[in-house]
Scaffold this motif. Structure first.
Motif, PDB file in Angstrom:
ATOM      1  N   MET B   1       0.836  -1.196   0.000  1.00  0.00           N
ATOM      2  CA  MET B   1       0.000   0.000   0.000  1.00  0.00           C
ATOM      3  C   MET B   1       0.874   1.250   0.000  1.00  0.00           C
ATOM      4  O   MET B   1       0.628   2.184  -0.741  1.00  0.00           O
ATOM      5  N   ILE B   2       1.916   1.217   0.849  1.00  0.00           N
ATOM      6  CA  ILE B   2       2.797   2.388   0.919  1.00  0.00           C
ATOM      7  C   ILE B   2       3.468   2.611  -0.432  1.00  0.00           C
ATOM      8  O   ILE B   2       3.539   3.732  -0.925  1.00  0.00           O
ATOM      9  N   LEU B   3       3.882   1.493  -1.043  1.00  0.00           N
ATOM     10  CA  LEU B   3       4.509   1.614  -2.354  1.00  0.00           C
ATOM     11  C   LEU B   3       3.511   2.189  -3.350  1.00  0.00           C
ATOM     12  O   LEU B   3       3.837   3.057  -4.150  1.00  0.00           O
ATOM     13  N   THR B 199      -6.559  -5.489   1.496  1.00  0.00           N
ATOM     14  CA  THR B 199      -7.187  -5.013   2.719  1.00  0.00           C
ATOM     15  C   THR B 199      -8.402  -4.150   2.397  1.00  0.00           C
ATOM     16  O   THR B 199      -9.086  -3.688   3.296  1.00  0.00           O
TER      17      THR B 199
END
Lengths: 108, 511
Positions: B1-3, B199
């Motif tokens: 997700m951060i990527l 998620t």
């Protein structure tokens, strides 16, 4: 030789098993231990089992969302512990002990 | 997700609808301002922080109304993890009104005791912030963070009378249960992530419908439901609630029993309707059991309480059982292939939450008022209240009658939509839910009306003058009374909100 190599060849599946074991140990510890500080440690064990599972899935699925989830779990767990220890200190000041069985003023 | 987020930052700025998150932004700004104001104010003027907090909540409510007026429809942000639709807007409004009433309930209680005032409102606002975020959360991580933002400040609030052992104990029990439940919920979420590789609830909803991983998914769904069952204090995960409610300061108890519980239910709505609806065969039995146990045990234990706060605690467990009925009904109907029940059951939960909030806050307001004179919460102490303070007696009787479900007070409509969802679901499971709910409504009438009888007909236990009700407390009780009467006579008021919410949800779930 192959047998030994097979034994020590750790795949991601092993991490899931370790995660499940850690979670179970934490859950059982919560039930059998009476000292509230040890109970806190058991909750932390359960949360770390969650982190391990998230990271293992993240690796297995080659997806970064699981690792991001671990960050959030860590931060929230830290905040939770800070509040929990403050509550324990408040109790300890009043009664010189934090055994769960003695904290029983409220019932019915 | 951060990527993913980083990549989108490089490629183009992520679309953030600043107007859409204005209510939350206002709450954050107010919470910080309250803390700073408390720092610079002399101790005797620190009650001013309550004014700032209530103004902040009202401004935030203004933004929610403006968002509703915008007619912009659904605005998904952060790749669909955060959605501002009519369902989210309706519940944001609900939580902000509850926050406002709680501040009114707390002002005099906190001001007169030896408490730190600024921190109290800061913690309250932070918890409300978690609730408004929860209404928009459509992602497992967002739901988790929102739930903890709701819970962690309330652990401190429950122990706010820190020199009182009972308040300490309330905080410890609440904290331990809260931490355990989030551990269970998170483990369930990690397994769901592992099976569905996402998620985001919309992705999860698609993936859980496909076959495979049946056992892991069942365990995952079961574990996360256990987590939520703790949060909404459903039997058999309820034992902390009466102790925490009794030990905590009463305004905090009102907040816990309405707002915090509603926060748990909103999380359940999100995760069940938007995430797990395609696996209803796994969870309808769990929801069915929780509903039946909560209704029955909650009511039976409430019968033998002599302390009104404990009685209201068990009553709120039972009311939570009534709120679980539409969940089970939805699962049953979905299992049988009646997709149309999705709307009525979603609507039923939302309507029940709104009405329960009004009547329960009102009842707690009256309890706080009476405790100002008697300094206790024993039901015996309510004897002869009618002769000394008739207006308060009439109000409390109305709230209790509304909790019972007697028309023309709001409670009947909540019960009506709940029964309708159970009967629409049909089958032996739906019918049994309706029957158990019916029997429980009768049991509940006994202990609610017992308090009414004590107030109207028993002789006063001690010689005492009328209860002095401060203006803020009086205003909040009056507000709840008006709401309970208005909704009872004209149920379309909340019916309309429930409709909007259910329509927004049906767009999201595609059913």
């Amino acid at each position: 030789m192959t047998l030994v190599a097979g034994l020590f060849d750790i795949s991601t599946q092993h991490y899931f098993v370790v995660g499940a074991l850690l979670f179970t140990i934490g859950a059982v510890g919560l039930l059998v231990r009476k000292n509230t500080i040890v109970m806190f440690m058991c909750v932390e064990l359960m949360l770390n089992a969650v982190n391990l599972t998230f990271v293992a899935f993240s690796k297995a699925l080659d997806d970064a969302a699981g690792q991001a989830a671990v960050f959030f779990t860590l931060i929230v767990a830290a905040a939770e512990v800070a509040v929990g220890l403050a509550i324990i200190v408040a109790i300890f000041r009043r009664r010189q002990g934090v055994t769960a069985d003695d904290i029983d003023l409220l019932k019915g | 997700m951060i990527l993913g987020v980083a990549a989108s930052l490089v490629a183009h700025n992520p679309r953030i609808d600043w107007f859409g998150i204005a209510p939350e932004g206002t709450l954050v700004a107010t919470a910080v301002a309250v803390l700073l104001l408390d720092l610079v104010m002399p101790r005797r003027d620190s009650w001013q922080t309550s004014r700032l907090a209530s103004v902040g909540v009202l401004v935030s409510l203004g933004f929610v109304v403006a968002l509703y007026e915008r007619h912009g429809g659904t605005t998904p942000m952060f790749g669909g993890a955060y959605v501002v639709d009519n369902y989210a807007i309706a519940l944001k409004g609900f939580f902000l009104v509850v926050a406002y009433v709680t501040i009114l309930l707390a002002v005099d209680y906190i001001g007169e005791g030896d408490y730190y005032q600024g921190e109290f409102y800061f913690l309250l606002l932070t918890s409300v912030l978690g609730m408004t975020v929860m209404t928009s959360a459509r992602d497992l991580i967002t739901i988790f963070v929102a739930l903890e933002t709701i819970s962690i400040p309330t652990y401190v609030l429950a122990g706010y009378r820190k020199h009182d052992r009972r308040s300490n104990e309330a905080a410890l029990k609440y904290y331990l249960i809260g931490a355990i439940s989030s551990a269970f919920m998170l483990y369930g979420m990690s397994l769901i992530y592992g099976v569905t590789n996402s998620t985001l609830l919309s992705d999860i909803s698609d993936k859980v419908g496909q076959t495979g991983h049946g056992k892991v998914l069942a365990v995952a769904i079961f574990l996360s439901l256990i987590g939520f069952a703790f949060k909404v204090s459903a039997v058999p995960f309820h034992w902390w609630a009466p102790d925490t409610y009794e030990g905590a300061p009463t305004p905090v108890t009102a907040f816990l029993s309405v707002a915090s519980k509603a926060g748990g239910f909103v999380a359940m709505l999100n995760i069940i309707f938007f995430g797990f609806s395609n696996r209803s065969n796994v969870w309808w039995v769990v929801a069915w059991l929780l509903a039946i146990l909560s209704m029955t045990l909650g009511n039976l234990t409430a019968l033998r309480q002599t302390n009104i706060v404990r009685m209201l605690a068990y009553s709120s467990i039972a009311q939570g059982g009534f709120m679980l009925v539409p969940f089970a009904a939805y699962g049953i109907a979905r299992d049988h292939g009646h997709l149309s029940v999705a709307q009525t059951s979603f609507q039923a939960v939302v309507i029940y939450l709104l009405i329960y909030g009004a009547m329960n806050l009102g009842a707690f307001g009256c309890v706080i008022a009476v405790a100002r004179r008697t300094r206790s919460a024993d039901i015996e102490g309510y004897g002869g209240l009618f002769t000394t303070s008739p207006a308060l007696t009439v109000c409390l009787s109305m709230f209790l009658a509304s909790l019972t479900g007697i028309p023309p007070l709001a409670g009947w409509f909540a019960k009506f939509v709940m029964f309708r969802s159970a009967i629409d679901a049909g089958g032996w499971a739906g019918t049994s839910l309706a029957i158990v709910a019916g029997v429980n409504s009768v049991i509940a009438a006994y202990y609610y009306l017992n308090v009414v009888r004590t107030m109207w007909f028993k002789a006063p236990a001690t010689e005492a003058g009328p209860v002095q009700v401060p203006s803020a407390l009086g205003f909040s009780i009056a507000l709840c009374t008006v709401l309970v009467l208005a909704i009872g006579v004209y149920p379309q008021l909340v019916g309309h909100i429930g409709d909007l919410a259910a329509k927004a949800a049906s767009v999201a779930t595609g059913s």
